[in-house]
Design a protein around this motif. Sequence first.
Motif, PDB file in Angstrom:
ATOM      1  N   GLY A   1     -15.104  -2.316  -4.238  1.00  0.00           N
ATOM      2  CA  GLY A   1     -14.330  -1.084  -4.365  1.00  0.00           C
ATOM      3  C   GLY A   1     -14.096  -0.390  -3.041  1.00  0.00           C
ATOM      4  N   GLU A   2     -14.412  -1.057  -1.958  1.00  0.00           N
ATOM      5  CA  GLU A   2     -14.248  -0.455  -0.641  1.00  0.00           C
ATOM      6  C   GLU A   2     -12.893  -0.830  -0.045  1.00  0.00           C
ATOM      7  OE1 GLU A   2     -17.597  -1.607   1.711  1.00  0.00           O
ATOM      8  OE2 GLU A   2     -19.032  -0.740   0.324  1.00  0.00           O
ATOM      9  N   ASN A   3     -12.678  -0.418   1.180  1.00  0.00           N
ATOM     10  CA  ASN A   3     -11.440  -0.741   1.884  1.00  0.00           C
ATOM     11  C   ASN A   3     -11.367  -2.229   2.196  1.00  0.00           C
ATOM     12  OD1 ASN A   3     -10.720   1.941   1.892  1.00  0.00           O
ATOM     13  ND2 ASN A   3     -11.585   2.324   3.896  1.00  0.00           N
ATOM     14  N   TYR A   4     -10.128  -2.712   2.339  1.00  0.00           N
ATOM     15  CA  TYR A   4      -9.888  -4.115   2.661  1.00  0.00           C
ATOM     16  C   TYR A   4      -8.745  -4.193   3.658  1.00  0.00           C
ATOM     17  CZ  TYR A   4      -8.392  -8.969   2.101  1.00  0.00           C
ATOM     18  OH  TYR A   4      -8.041 -10.266   2.330  1.00  0.00           O
ATOM     19  N   ASN A   5      -8.963  -4.948   4.728  1.00  0.00           N
ATOM     20  CA  ASN A   5      -7.912  -5.179   5.716  1.00  0.00           C
ATOM     21  C   ASN A   5      -7.697  -6.675   5.819  1.00  0.00           C
ATOM     22  OD1 ASN A   5      -6.100  -5.143   7.801  1.00  0.00           O
ATOM     23  ND2 ASN A   5      -7.584  -4.607   9.372  1.00  0.00           N
TER      24      ASN A   5
ATOM     25  N   TRP B   1     -11.072   2.360  10.139  1.00  0.00           N
ATOM     26  CA  TRP B   1     -10.139   1.430   9.500  1.00  0.00           C
ATOM     27  C   TRP B   1      -8.729   1.652  10.045  1.00  0.00           C
ATOM     28  CZ3 TRP B   1     -11.525  -2.452   6.293  1.00  0.00           C
ATOM     29  CH2 TRP B   1     -12.823  -2.437   5.789  1.00  0.00           C
ATOM     30  N   PRO B   2      -7.902   0.591  10.105  1.00  0.00           N
ATOM     31  CA  PRO B   2      -6.515   0.745  10.584  1.00  0.00           C
ATOM     32  C   PRO B   2      -5.686   1.614   9.642  1.00  0.00           C
ATOM     33  CG  PRO B   2      -7.155  -1.569  10.538  1.00  0.00           C
ATOM     34  CD  PRO B   2      -8.230  -0.811   9.857  1.00  0.00           C
ATOM     35  N   VAL B   3      -4.446   1.836  10.026  1.00  0.00           N
ATOM     36  CA  VAL B   3      -3.492   2.604   9.231  1.00  0.00           C
ATOM     37  C   VAL B   3      -3.437   2.007   7.825  1.00  0.00           C
ATOM     38  CG1 VAL B   3      -1.039   3.185   9.017  1.00  0.00           C
ATOM     39  CG2 VAL B   3      -2.130   3.204  11.246  1.00  0.00           C
ATOM     40  N   GLY B   4      -3.313   2.870   6.838  1.00  0.00           N
ATOM     41  CA  GLY B   4      -3.283   2.416   5.452  1.00  0.00           C
ATOM     42  C   GLY B   4      -2.012   1.676   5.090  1.00  0.00           C
ATOM     43  N   ARG B   5      -2.146   0.670   4.242  1.00  0.00           N
ATOM     44  CA  ARG B   5      -0.997  -0.063   3.709  1.00  0.00           C
ATOM     45  C   ARG B   5      -0.127   0.920   2.939  1.00  0.00           C
ATOM     46  NH1 ARG B   5       1.451  -4.386   1.307  1.00  0.00           N
ATOM     47  NH2 ARG B   5       1.632  -4.292  -0.939  1.00  0.00           N
ATOM     48  N   GLY B   6       1.163   0.922   3.218  1.00  0.00           N
ATOM     49  CA  GLY B   6       2.079   1.839   2.559  1.00  0.00           C
ATOM     50  C   GLY B   6       2.344   3.111   3.350  1.00  0.00           C
ATOM     51  N   SER B   7       1.711   3.247   4.529  1.00  0.00           N
ATOM     52  CA  SER B   7       1.984   4.430   5.351  1.00  0.00           C
ATOM     53  C   SER B   7       3.437   4.414   5.797  1.00  0.00           C
ATOM     54  CB  SER B   7       1.074   4.457   6.580  1.00  0.00           C
ATOM     55  OG  SER B   7      -0.272   4.601   6.198  1.00  0.00           O
TER      56      SER B   7
ATOM     57  N   LEU C   1       9.449   3.733   9.637  1.00  0.00           N
ATOM     58  CA  LEU C   1       8.497   2.641   9.808  1.00  0.00           C
ATOM     59  C   LEU C   1       7.646   2.570   8.553  1.00  0.00           C
ATOM     60  CD1 LEU C   1       7.229   3.409  13.434  1.00  0.00           C
ATOM     61  CD2 LEU C   1       8.924   1.696  12.758  1.00  0.00           C
ATOM     62  N   LEU C   2       7.352   1.351   8.099  1.00  0.00           N
ATOM     63  CA  LEU C   2       6.527   1.154   6.917  1.00  0.00           C
ATOM     64  C   LEU C   2       5.462   0.121   7.233  1.00  0.00           C
ATOM     65  CD1 LEU C   2       5.923   1.498   3.866  1.00  0.00           C
ATOM     66  CD2 LEU C   2       7.595  -0.345   3.464  1.00  0.00           C
ATOM     67  N   TRP C   3       4.210   0.481   7.012  1.00  0.00           N
ATOM     68  CA  TRP C   3       3.106  -0.441   7.230  1.00  0.00           C
ATOM     69  C   TRP C   3       2.886  -1.227   5.946  1.00  0.00           C
ATOM     70  CZ3 TRP C   3       3.647   3.536  10.475  1.00  0.00           C
ATOM     71  CH2 TRP C   3       3.301   3.335  11.809  1.00  0.00           C
ATOM     72  N   ILE C   4       3.405  -2.462   5.925  1.00  0.00           N
ATOM     73  CA  ILE C   4       3.150  -3.362   4.792  1.00  0.00           C
ATOM     74  C   ILE C   4       1.732  -3.901   4.923  1.00  0.00           C
ATOM     75  CG2 ILE C   4       3.744  -5.585   3.788  1.00  0.00           C
ATOM     76  CD1 ILE C   4       6.629  -4.993   4.304  1.00  0.00           C
ATOM     77  N   ALA C   5       1.374  -4.255   6.141  1.00  0.00           N
ATOM     78  CA  ALA C   5       0.000  -4.685   6.410  1.00  0.00           C
ATOM     79  C   ALA C   5      -0.796  -3.441   6.780  1.00  0.00           C
ATOM     80  CB  ALA C   5      -0.023  -5.690   7.559  1.00  0.00           C
ATOM     81  N   GLY C   6      -2.037  -3.432   6.414  1.00  0.00           N
ATOM     82  CA  GLY C   6      -2.888  -2.295   6.722  1.00  0.00           C
ATOM     83  C   GLY C   6      -4.055  -2.233   5.761  1.00  0.00           C
ATOM     84  N   THR C   7      -4.767  -1.152   5.806  1.00  0.00           N
ATOM     85  CA  THR C   7      -5.948  -0.991   4.970  1.00  0.00           C
ATOM     86  C   THR C   7      -5.535  -0.717   3.529  1.00  0.00           C
ATOM     87  OG1 THR C   7      -7.177  -0.098   6.830  1.00  0.00           O
ATOM     88  CG2 THR C   7      -8.052   0.339   4.644  1.00  0.00           C
ATOM     89  N   ALA C   8      -6.021  -1.562   2.635  1.00  0.00           N
ATOM     90  CA  ALA C   8      -5.814  -1.355   1.202  1.00  0.00           C
ATOM     91  C   ALA C   8      -7.092  -0.757   0.644  1.00  0.00           C
ATOM     92  CB  ALA C   8      -5.478  -2.682   0.522  1.00  0.00           C
ATOM     93  N   LYS C   9      -6.977   0.388   0.045  1.00  0.00           N
ATOM     94  CA  LYS C   9      -8.156   1.106  -0.441  1.00  0.00           C
ATOM     95  C   LYS C   9      -8.570   0.609  -1.821  1.00  0.00           C
ATOM     96  CE  LYS C   9      -7.104   5.226   2.209  1.00  0.00           C
ATOM     97  NZ  LYS C   9      -7.795   4.783   3.346  1.00  0.00           N
TER      98      LYS C   9
ATOM     99  N   VAL D   1      -2.680   3.896  14.807  1.00  0.00           N
ATOM    100  CA  VAL D   1      -4.113   4.053  14.584  1.00  0.00           C
ATOM    101  C   VAL D   1      -4.290   5.215  13.619  1.00  0.00           C
ATOM    102  CG1 VAL D   1      -6.327   4.574  15.666  1.00  0.00           C
ATOM    103  CG2 VAL D   1      -4.645   3.208  16.893  1.00  0.00           C
ATOM    104  N   ALA D   2      -5.116   5.031  12.628  1.00  0.00           N
ATOM    105  CA  ALA D   2      -5.394   6.117  11.691  1.00  0.00           C
ATOM    106  C   ALA D   2      -6.357   7.101  12.346  1.00  0.00           C
ATOM    107  CB  ALA D   2      -6.000   5.552  10.410  1.00  0.00           C
ATOM    108  N   LEU D   3      -6.051   8.364  12.184  1.00  0.00           N
ATOM    109  CA  LEU D   3      -6.901   9.412  12.748  1.00  0.00           C
ATOM    110  C   LEU D   3      -7.562  10.192  11.624  1.00  0.00           C
ATOM    111  CD1 LEU D   3      -4.531  10.812  15.520  1.00  0.00           C
ATOM    112  CD2 LEU D   3      -6.389   9.161  15.792  1.00  0.00           C
TER     113      LEU D   3
END
Length: 190
Positions: A110-114, A80-86, A96-104, A65-67
Amino acid sequence: MRTVMARSARLYQRRRAGSLPQRLVIHKTTTWREEEVAGVFDAWSPAVPDIECLQVRLDTPWTGVALRGGKGNSAVANEWPVGRGSLQYLSGREALLWIAGTAKGVALTGENYNQAAKALPTPIAFKRDAGAGPLEIPASEILALSKLDWNNDALYGVTPVTISYSQRLARIISRVPALPEDSYQFRLFM
Protein backbone atom coordinates in the motif's frame (compact mmCIF):
# COMPACT_ATOMS: atom_id res chain seq x y z
CA MET A 1 -6.39 14.50 -43.27
CA ARG A 2 -9.96 14.90 -44.47
CA THR A 3 -9.75 11.61 -46.40
CA VAL A 4 -8.39 9.70 -43.42
CA MET A 5 -10.98 11.20 -41.07
CA ALA A 6 -13.88 10.61 -43.50
CA ARG A 7 -12.88 6.96 -43.85
CA SER A 8 -12.60 6.67 -40.07
CA ALA A 9 -16.09 8.16 -39.70
CA ARG A 10 -17.52 5.65 -42.19
CA LEU A 11 -15.86 2.72 -40.41
CA TYR A 12 -17.07 3.96 -37.04
CA GLN A 13 -20.65 4.34 -38.27
CA ARG A 14 -20.64 0.97 -40.01
CA ARG A 15 -19.60 -0.81 -36.81
CA ARG A 16 -22.03 1.13 -34.58
CA ALA A 17 -25.27 1.05 -36.54
CA GLY A 18 -24.80 4.56 -37.94
CA SER A 19 -24.24 6.33 -34.63
CA LEU A 20 -21.43 8.85 -34.08
CA PRO A 21 -19.43 9.62 -30.93
CA GLN A 22 -20.22 12.65 -28.78
CA ARG A 23 -16.50 13.42 -28.39
CA LEU A 24 -13.54 12.86 -30.69
CA VAL A 25 -9.90 13.39 -29.73
CA ILE A 26 -7.07 12.96 -32.25
CA HIS A 27 -3.47 12.64 -31.03
CA LYS A 28 -0.53 13.52 -33.24
CA THR A 29 3.19 13.84 -32.47
CA THR A 30 3.84 16.67 -34.92
CA THR A 31 2.42 20.18 -35.09
CA TRP A 32 -1.11 20.47 -36.43
CA ARG A 33 -1.37 22.52 -39.61
CA GLU A 34 -4.46 24.63 -40.25
CA GLU A 35 -5.42 22.46 -43.24
CA GLU A 36 -5.28 19.31 -41.10
CA VAL A 37 -7.53 20.77 -38.41
CA ALA A 38 -9.93 21.95 -41.13
CA GLY A 39 -9.94 18.42 -42.62
CA VAL A 40 -10.84 16.89 -39.25
CA PHE A 41 -13.70 19.32 -38.72
CA ASP A 42 -14.88 18.94 -42.31
CA ALA A 43 -15.11 15.15 -41.96
CA TRP A 44 -16.67 14.97 -38.46
CA SER A 45 -18.51 18.17 -37.61
CA PRO A 46 -21.29 19.19 -37.07
CA ALA A 47 -22.32 15.58 -36.30
CA VAL A 48 -19.75 15.34 -33.46
CA PRO A 49 -20.16 18.27 -31.05
CA ASP A 50 -16.82 17.99 -29.22
CA ILE A 51 -13.64 17.62 -31.31
CA GLU A 52 -10.08 18.07 -30.02
CA CYS A 53 -6.81 17.98 -31.93
CA LEU A 54 -3.84 17.41 -29.62
CA GLN A 55 -0.15 17.39 -30.29
CA VAL A 56 1.57 14.93 -27.92
CA ARG A 57 5.34 15.36 -27.65
CA LEU A 58 7.23 12.56 -25.95
CA ASP A 59 10.69 14.09 -25.84
CA THR A 60 10.76 17.11 -23.58
CA PRO A 61 13.75 18.69 -21.84
CA TRP A 62 11.76 18.96 -18.62
CA THR A 63 12.06 17.03 -15.39
CA GLY A 64 10.68 17.72 -11.96
CA VAL A 65 11.28 17.14 -8.30
CA ALA A 66 8.47 16.86 -5.79
CA LEU A 67 8.76 19.31 -2.93
CA ARG A 68 7.27 19.15 0.53
CA GLY A 69 7.06 21.74 3.23
CA GLY A 70 10.08 22.21 5.44
CA LYS A 71 10.59 24.36 8.49
CA GLY A 72 9.23 27.85 8.17
CA ASN A 73 8.71 28.94 4.56
CA SER A 74 11.32 26.58 3.14
CA ALA A 75 10.65 23.57 0.93
CA VAL A 76 12.71 20.41 0.77
CA ALA A 77 12.86 17.71 -1.88
CA ASN A 78 10.53 14.82 -1.26
CA GLU A 79 12.04 11.34 -1.04
CA TRP A 80 9.81 10.22 -3.94
CA PRO A 81 9.76 11.69 -7.49
CA VAL A 82 6.90 13.74 -8.92
CA GLY A 83 3.59 11.90 -8.73
CA ARG A 84 2.16 10.08 -11.74
CA GLY A 85 -0.55 12.28 -13.22
CA SER A 86 1.01 15.58 -12.13
CA LEU A 87 0.02 18.35 -14.51
CA GLN A 88 1.92 21.60 -15.06
CA TYR A 89 0.33 24.22 -17.28
CA LEU A 90 2.70 25.97 -19.71
CA SER A 91 -0.09 28.11 -21.20
CA GLY A 92 -3.85 27.94 -21.60
CA ARG A 93 -3.40 25.42 -24.44
CA GLU A 94 -0.24 23.53 -23.44
CA ALA A 95 0.81 21.48 -20.42
CA LEU A 96 3.31 18.96 -19.12
CA LEU A 97 1.98 15.63 -17.87
CA TRP A 98 3.97 13.13 -15.84
CA ILE A 99 2.85 9.71 -17.09
CA ALA A 100 5.79 8.15 -15.31
CA GLY A 101 6.21 8.98 -11.67
CA THR A 102 5.27 7.92 -8.19
CA ALA A 103 2.06 5.91 -8.03
CA LYS A 104 0.56 6.09 -4.57
CA GLY A 105 -0.81 3.00 -2.84
CA VAL A 106 -0.01 0.58 -5.66
CA ALA A 107 2.63 -1.66 -4.09
CA LEU A 108 1.49 -4.75 -2.21
CA THR A 109 2.16 -2.96 1.04
CA GLY A 110 0.00 0.00 0.00
CA GLU A 111 3.00 2.28 -0.20
CA ASN A 112 4.35 4.40 -3.03
CA TYR A 113 5.68 2.77 -6.19
CA ASN A 114 8.05 4.19 -8.79
CA GLN A 115 8.30 2.02 -11.89
CA ALA A 116 11.49 3.78 -13.04
CA ALA A 117 13.24 2.83 -9.78
CA LYS A 118 15.71 5.62 -9.06
CA ALA A 119 15.43 7.63 -12.28
CA LEU A 120 13.73 11.01 -12.28
CA PRO A 121 10.65 10.79 -14.50
CA THR A 122 10.31 13.14 -17.44
CA PRO A 123 6.91 14.41 -18.57
CA ILE A 124 5.28 14.43 -21.94
CA ALA A 125 4.04 17.74 -23.34
CA PHE A 126 0.69 18.13 -25.02
CA LYS A 127 -0.84 21.10 -26.79
CA ARG A 128 -4.43 21.60 -27.84
CA ASP A 129 -4.62 22.97 -31.39
CA ALA A 130 -8.41 22.66 -31.64
CA GLY A 131 -11.10 22.20 -29.02
CA ALA A 132 -11.97 23.78 -25.72
CA GLY A 133 -12.27 23.03 -22.03
CA PRO A 134 -9.90 22.44 -19.14
CA LEU A 135 -6.64 20.64 -19.94
CA GLU A 136 -7.31 18.25 -17.05
CA ILE A 137 -9.74 16.33 -19.28
CA PRO A 138 -7.26 15.38 -22.05
CA ALA A 139 -4.59 14.88 -19.37
CA SER A 140 -6.72 12.29 -17.56
CA GLU A 141 -7.50 10.60 -20.90
CA ILE A 142 -3.82 10.45 -21.86
CA LEU A 143 -3.00 9.06 -18.43
CA ALA A 144 -5.66 6.35 -18.80
CA LEU A 145 -4.42 5.51 -22.31
CA SER A 146 -0.93 4.92 -20.90
CA LYS A 147 -2.32 1.91 -18.99
CA LEU A 148 -3.87 0.17 -22.00
CA ASP A 149 -0.82 -1.70 -23.28
CA TRP A 150 -1.76 -5.19 -22.16
CA ASN A 151 1.24 -6.77 -23.87
CA ASN A 152 3.51 -6.21 -20.89
CA ASP A 153 3.35 -6.53 -17.14
CA ALA A 154 4.27 -2.93 -16.33
CA LEU A 155 1.90 -0.75 -14.34
CA TYR A 156 1.87 1.79 -17.16
CA GLY A 157 3.63 2.65 -20.41
CA VAL A 158 5.56 5.85 -20.89
CA THR A 159 3.34 6.90 -23.81
CA PRO A 160 -0.39 6.66 -24.50
CA VAL A 161 -1.33 3.71 -26.71
CA THR A 162 -2.69 6.08 -29.36
CA ILE A 163 0.90 7.11 -30.03
CA SER A 164 2.85 3.90 -29.29
CA TYR A 165 0.60 1.60 -31.34
CA SER A 166 0.30 4.01 -34.27
CA GLN A 167 4.11 4.18 -34.37
CA ARG A 168 4.30 0.38 -34.20
CA LEU A 169 1.67 0.03 -36.93
CA ALA A 170 3.55 2.53 -39.12
CA ARG A 171 6.74 0.45 -38.76
CA ILE A 172 4.84 -2.71 -39.78
CA ILE A 173 3.13 -1.04 -42.75
CA SER A 174 6.43 0.45 -43.96
CA ARG A 175 7.67 -3.11 -44.53
CA VAL A 176 4.67 -4.15 -46.63
CA PRO A 177 4.95 -3.34 -50.37
CA ALA A 178 1.18 -2.92 -50.93
CA LEU A 179 -1.83 -2.90 -48.62
CA PRO A 180 -5.12 -4.57 -49.54
CA GLU A 181 -8.32 -2.50 -49.50
CA ASP A 182 -9.84 -4.62 -46.72
CA SER A 183 -10.00 -3.22 -43.22
CA TYR A 184 -8.62 -5.25 -40.34
CA GLN A 185 -9.30 -5.09 -36.65
CA PHE A 186 -6.64 -3.07 -34.88
CA ARG A 187 -6.14 -5.84 -32.30
CA LEU A 188 -4.53 -7.99 -35.01
CA PHE A 189 -1.58 -5.60 -35.06
CA MET A 190 -0.99 -5.61 -31.29
